[in-house]
Scaffold this active site. Structure first.
Site, short mmCIF file in Angstrom:
data_model
loop_
_atom_site.label_atom_id
_atom_site.label_comp_id
_atom_site.label_asym_id
_atom_site.label_seq_id
_atom_site.Cartn_x
_atom_site.Cartn_y
_atom_site.Cartn_z
N GLU A 184 0.80 -1.22 0.00
CA GLU A 184 0.00 0.00 0.00
C GLU A 184 0.83 1.28 0.00
OE1 GLU A 184 -3.34 0.35 -0.21
OE2 GLU A 184 -3.53 -1.81 -0.48
N SER A 466 -52.28 -27.49 30.62
CA SER A 466 -51.99 -28.41 31.72
C SER A 466 -50.59 -28.26 32.30
CB SER A 466 -52.20 -29.85 31.26
OG SER A 466 -53.57 -30.07 30.97
#
Length: 776
Positions: A184, A466
């Site tokens: 870079e 239940s």
């Protein structure tokens, strides 16, 4: 004369123009100087005291390994692989392992836990019979406990979605820094922020390639662009970028600028989460810390810098491979790596892990629970930018298993429903906790676990049917007037309500069985015996007991509550059943174990808060009765999927018109709650046994748990009796079941057992035992 006047006028005007130009130039210089000074102050202020917004990092539970732990070599290898450990031939560096049959040698990673740092070390783990048999260090000395680094499972995001793991200069491999400069910005160590040589070289390379192959921006310019500026491509922004780069270089050292670059640069996207910096990018692409990456991995990260979308290795692997190899060639050319290593690296696969959208994104339901828990102690902005470490209770293996079983289970149920032309799409929720701890180890909020939206596990309050019955029977057992062997009448019943109306509950099958023991009424989920017992102890007592077991507010004490008209979210059901599984002791469910600051120091330890919610002996009676639900009752179909001999306790639940299907139950290790229903509350045609139970049983079968074993409780003794009648059961007579009952409890003799003289003598003997019990 006129000519002189004209010359004088021109001279005068020229002087005025020059003066004007001078003033304008001075003004421009003053403005420029002021602008430069302003930029200079901005750069120094922001960069000198730079502090990135660091969203809180959330971790799952660490795997703690000790001799006797139920764990196989395959289980451990899967755990290590999911953590990004690499299988090698030596296990010489941290984050590696080697397996030899029933033994694994592991080089662990360091991690700072809430109770102190865990160093990296080389350990040997041996297995035998599906358990860990021995632990030893590199010198062969025995070790009591090994704790692996915990899986990173997500973040609490900032509003702008940026995320990063900040690295100090000593945490960054030299190979990465040197490689970045080579690719870079080769003149990085010499230029003053802008490199005209680099611009010229990039222009020439791009002309020869016929495409944009190189950029002319220095690393400093790239940092300025990412840290200070926006992404607009204009001449003024480019000039500002160059000026700020020069100013940045005037004030700060090259090493400081390079370290900031390593932490700031954008390197990918995971959904709405922007991946910044090489520390997080290493985890995002490879699932490993940056320090553990090899040459081909470092080269790929450097390759991605040029265009994280264009060179995305998941979407564009060929393009990413080509650029990675170009980076490797440059690294070899300039001596960052030797030529032989570069050639080996070129031949390697990209090695990218997983899908971007799934990166560290265990389902949003669990993260939602974590956020809700933390809000009591922390501000939202602290969670978004203070860099906290959140240590949670999530078990990734069970979480993955729960997600898969719910999705597959719902798909199977829908196939069957379509054959019967049943309506709306099914959805569901699962909550899994420890049995003797309040830790939430897995939670699924819907069939698509990764989809953000309505949180069914935490917010879908539906009638539990239940599932409430165990609380009704527990109230009876606590009263001292009932035991699992107590005889209840299963017959039609009509109650007069406070409104003046009457209520006549019926059994699900609309049939009645006459006198039955309480354990049978519970196991077979009979309604009329349950209502009789509940009305005797009082709905207010049942409602209060529900609150004691973990419901935030007691429900209205109506008779219909005794059959489950109360609406609860799956997480609330899990809290109640966790209290039952824990012997009647309630500890608030929790997802957070500890919170650490950026230095790893504990800020908060979430200690257990335990209260006795119910009488332990009564809970023991109840839990033993709940094992009969799966052994003989409405949950017996679970045996189709459960391992042979695994004892579980649980209860089916079905709401009116078959709208909600539930099953809640527990082993010795985990409490699991499953809900199945439709979001529009339409009938599903599913009972608890036909909908939620198959999902529950397949899930529990995958845990590898130990079967339920009752906790010891004073004042109880094991008593055998006939499951069908509650009377004494002789050899070969009736259906014997042995349950813990209060000391001194006797069951009546059974005159129907057998025939002949021996039988009559047996009945007489049973009768004498029963009379003695009554007289004692």
């Amino acid at each position: 004369m006129a000519r002189k006047s004209r010359r004088g006028l021109r001279h005068y005007l020229s002087r005025r123009v020059l003066v004007g130009l001078g003033v304008a130039a001075g003004a421009i210089l003053a403005v420029a100087a002021g602008y430069v000074a302003l930029l200079d102050r901005q750069i120094v202020r922001q960069f000198e005291g730079r502090r990135w917004d660091l969203p809180a990092q959330v971790y799952a539970r660490p795997l703690e390994i000790y001799a006797g732990l139920r764990l196989t070599p395959d289980d451990l290898q899967r755990e290590l692989t999911s953590l990004g450990y690499a299988a090698t031939t030596t296990a010489g560096t941290q984050g590696t392992f080697i397996r030899t049959g029933q033994r694994l040698a592991v080089h662990t990673r360091p991690f700072r836990f809430w109770d102190g740092p865990e160093p990296a070390r080389r350990v040997s783990i041996s297995f035998s019979g599906g358990t860990v048999s021995a632990l030893a260090d590199a010198r062969g000395n025995d070790i009591a406990l090994i704790r692996l680094d915990p899986p990173f499972i997500g973040n609490i995001f900032t509003t702008h979605g940026e995320d990063r793991i900040v690295l100090g200069p000593d945490d960054v491999p030299a190979m990465l820094l040197d490689g970045l400069k080579v690719v870079e910005d080769r003149n990085f160590d010499k230029h003053g922020g802008v490199s005209f040589k680099a611009i010229a070289r990039a222009m020439w390379a791009n002309v020869r390639a016929g495409e944009i192959e190189q950029g002319g921006s220095t690393l400093t310019q790239q940092l300025v662009r990412s840290y200070f500026l926006d992404n607009r491509r204009t001449l003024t922004r480019k000039l500002r970028e160059a000026l700020m780069s020069v100013l940045l270089e005037l004030h700060f050292e090259k090493a400081d600028i390079l370290n900031a670059y390593v932490n700031e640069i954008y390197l990918g996207q995971a959904g709405d989460r922007a991946i910044h910096g090489f520390g997080l990018a290493s985890q995002f692409y490879f699932g490993r810390p940056l320090a553990e990456l090899q040459a081909q991995d470092v080269a790929l990260l450097i390759a991605v810098v040029r265009g994280p979308s264009y060179y995305d290795p998941r979407r564009n692997p060929a393009r990413a491979t080509e650029r990675r190899n170009m980076v490797l060639d440059l690294m070899a050319q300039f001596g960052v790596v030797d030529a032989e290593e570069a050639q080996r690296a070129r031949r390697r696969e990209l090695g990218v892990k997983g899908a971007a959208i799934n990166f560290a994104s265990y389902n949003p339901t669990f993260m939602d629970l974590v956020r809700r828990e933390l809000r009591a102690d922390y501000k939202e902005e602290d969670l978004q930018n203070a860099g906290l470490r959140i240590m949670t209770t999530l078990d990734p293996r069970i979480q993955s298993l729960a997600e898969r079983q719910l999705a597959e289970g719902l798909a199977g149920l829908e196939r069957n429903r379509k054959q019967r032309n049943k309506g709306s799409e099914l959805d569901g929720a699962i909550v899994v906790t420890g049995t003797q701890t309040p830790d939430v180890v897995a939670i699924v909020g819907g069939r698509n676990a990764r989809l953000k939206g309505f949180n069914r596990a935490l917010d879908a309050k539906r009638p539990i049917g239940s599932l409430v019955k165990p609380v009704v029977y527990l109230a009876g057992f606590e009263s001292g007037r009932y035991t699992p062997a107590s005889i209840l009448e299963d017959a039609p019943i009509t109650l007069k309500l406070d409104t003046g109306k009457t209520w006549s509950p019926q059994n699900y099958d609309k049939t009645y069985r006459g006198p039955v023991p309480a354990v049978r009424a519970l196991a077979e989920s009979l309604n009329t015996p349950t209502v009789r017992l509940g009305m005797d102890v009082g709905p207010k007592r049942v409602a209060a007991l529900l609150k004691d077991l973990g419901l935030e507010q007691a429900p209205r004490a109506l008779p219909s509550m005794l059959l489950g008209s109360v609406a609860m979210a799956p997480i609330e059901v899990a809290q109640v059943y966790n209290s039952l599984a824990n012997g009647g002791f309630r500890a608030p469910l929790k997802a957070v174990r500890a919170v650490l600051d950026t230095d790893g120091k504990p800020l908060e330890r979430y200690r257990l808060k335990i209260n006795r919610a119910a009488e332990p002996a009564a809970v023991q009676e109840l839990n033993a009765a709940l094992t009969q639900v799966v052994a003989r009752g409405t949950g017996r179909v679970a045996r189709t999927w459960l391992p042979p001999g695994l004892v579980v306790a649980g209860k089916t639940g079905t709401s009116d018109d078959l709208r909600d299907s539930w099953f809640a139950g527990f082993t010795n290790d985990h409490v699991t709650v499953v809900w199945v229903g439709a979001d529009d509350n339409s009938p599903t045609g599913l009972t608890g046994a036909s909908g939620a139970l198959p999902v529950w049983a397949r899930l529990v079968a995958g845990y590898g748990d130990a079967g339920y074993e009752p906790m010891p409780a004073e004042g109880l003794q094991d008593v055998p009796f006939d499951f069908a009648t509650g009377m004494m059961a002789g050899n070969g007579c009736g259906d014997p079941v042995t349950l813990p009952l209060p000391v001194g409890t006797v069951v009546p003799p059974n005159p129907l057992c057998g025939s002949g003289l021996d039988s009559l003598q047996g009945v007489a003997e049973q009768g004498m035992q029963w009379l003695r019990g009554l007289l004692n």
